[in-house]
Design a protein around this motif. Structure first.
Motif, PDB file in Angstrom:
ATOM      1  N   HIS A 260       2.197   1.862  -3.180  1.00  0.00           N
ATOM      2  CA  HIS A 260       1.297   2.332  -4.274  1.00  0.00           C
ATOM      3  C   HIS A 260       1.080   3.808  -4.065  1.00  0.00           C
ATOM      4  O   HIS A 260       0.665   4.470  -4.927  1.00  0.00           O
ATOM      5  N   ARG A 261       0.975   4.200  -2.740  1.00  0.00           N
ATOM      6  CA  ARG A 261       0.947   5.432  -2.648  1.00  0.00           C
ATOM      7  C   ARG A 261       2.151   6.613  -2.773  1.00  0.00           C
ATOM      8  O   ARG A 261       2.176   7.901  -2.618  1.00  0.00           O
ATOM      9  N   GLY A 262       3.077   5.865  -3.479  1.00  0.00           N
ATOM     10  CA  GLY A 262       4.359   6.773  -3.679  1.00  0.00           C
ATOM     11  C   GLY A 262       5.653   6.633  -2.909  1.00  0.00           C
ATOM     12  O   GLY A 262       6.363   7.276  -3.079  1.00  0.00           O
ATOM     13  N   ALA A 263       5.618   5.550  -2.089  1.00  0.00           N
ATOM     14  CA  ALA A 263       6.726   5.523  -1.198  1.00  0.00           C
ATOM     15  C   ALA A 263       7.967   4.964  -2.231  1.00  0.00           C
ATOM     16  O   ALA A 263       7.591   4.224  -3.206  1.00  0.00           O
TER      17      ALA A 263
ATOM     18  N   HIS B  45       0.684  -1.258   0.137  1.00  0.00           N
ATOM     19  CA  HIS B  45      -0.034  -0.035  -0.063  1.00  0.00           C
ATOM     20  C   HIS B  45       0.935   1.344   0.073  1.00  0.00           C
ATOM     21  O   HIS B  45       0.463   2.264  -0.698  1.00  0.00           O
ATOM     22  N   ALA B  46       1.994   1.042   0.799  1.00  0.00           N
ATOM     23  CA  ALA B  46       2.850   2.376   0.998  1.00  0.00           C
ATOM     24  C   ALA B  46       3.649   2.571  -0.399  1.00  0.00           C
ATOM     25  O   ALA B  46       3.736   3.886  -0.902  1.00  0.00           O
TER      26      ALA B  46
END
Length: 66
Positions: free
Chosen positions: A30-33, A27-28
């Motif tokens: 996917h959020r741009g991490a 998820h991180a």
């Protein structure tokens, strides 16, 4: 590498914790991490598992207190 899950189990032997850690890291990503591994991967889930296998995560990221 189809054996990446076996490598992950060496780092996190608890499958529940491994699932939570992989989901949280995916998820991180996917959020741009920023990826912590130079390993090219097909998707965020593969990359998350590779990072866990390499030990490039913190237990707090799993969402489960180990």
């Amino acid at each position: 590498n189809p054996f990446v899950v076996f490598d992950c189990a060496k780092v996190l032997p608890n499958r529940f914790a491994l699932t939570l850690a992989a989901a949280a890291r995916s998820h991180a990503l996917h959020r741009g991490a920023q990826p912590r591994s130079d390993t090219p991967a097909a998707n965020a889930s593969d990359l998350a598992l590779r990072e866990i296998a390499e030990g490039a995560f913190t237990p707090a990221e799993s969402g489960y207190f180990l």
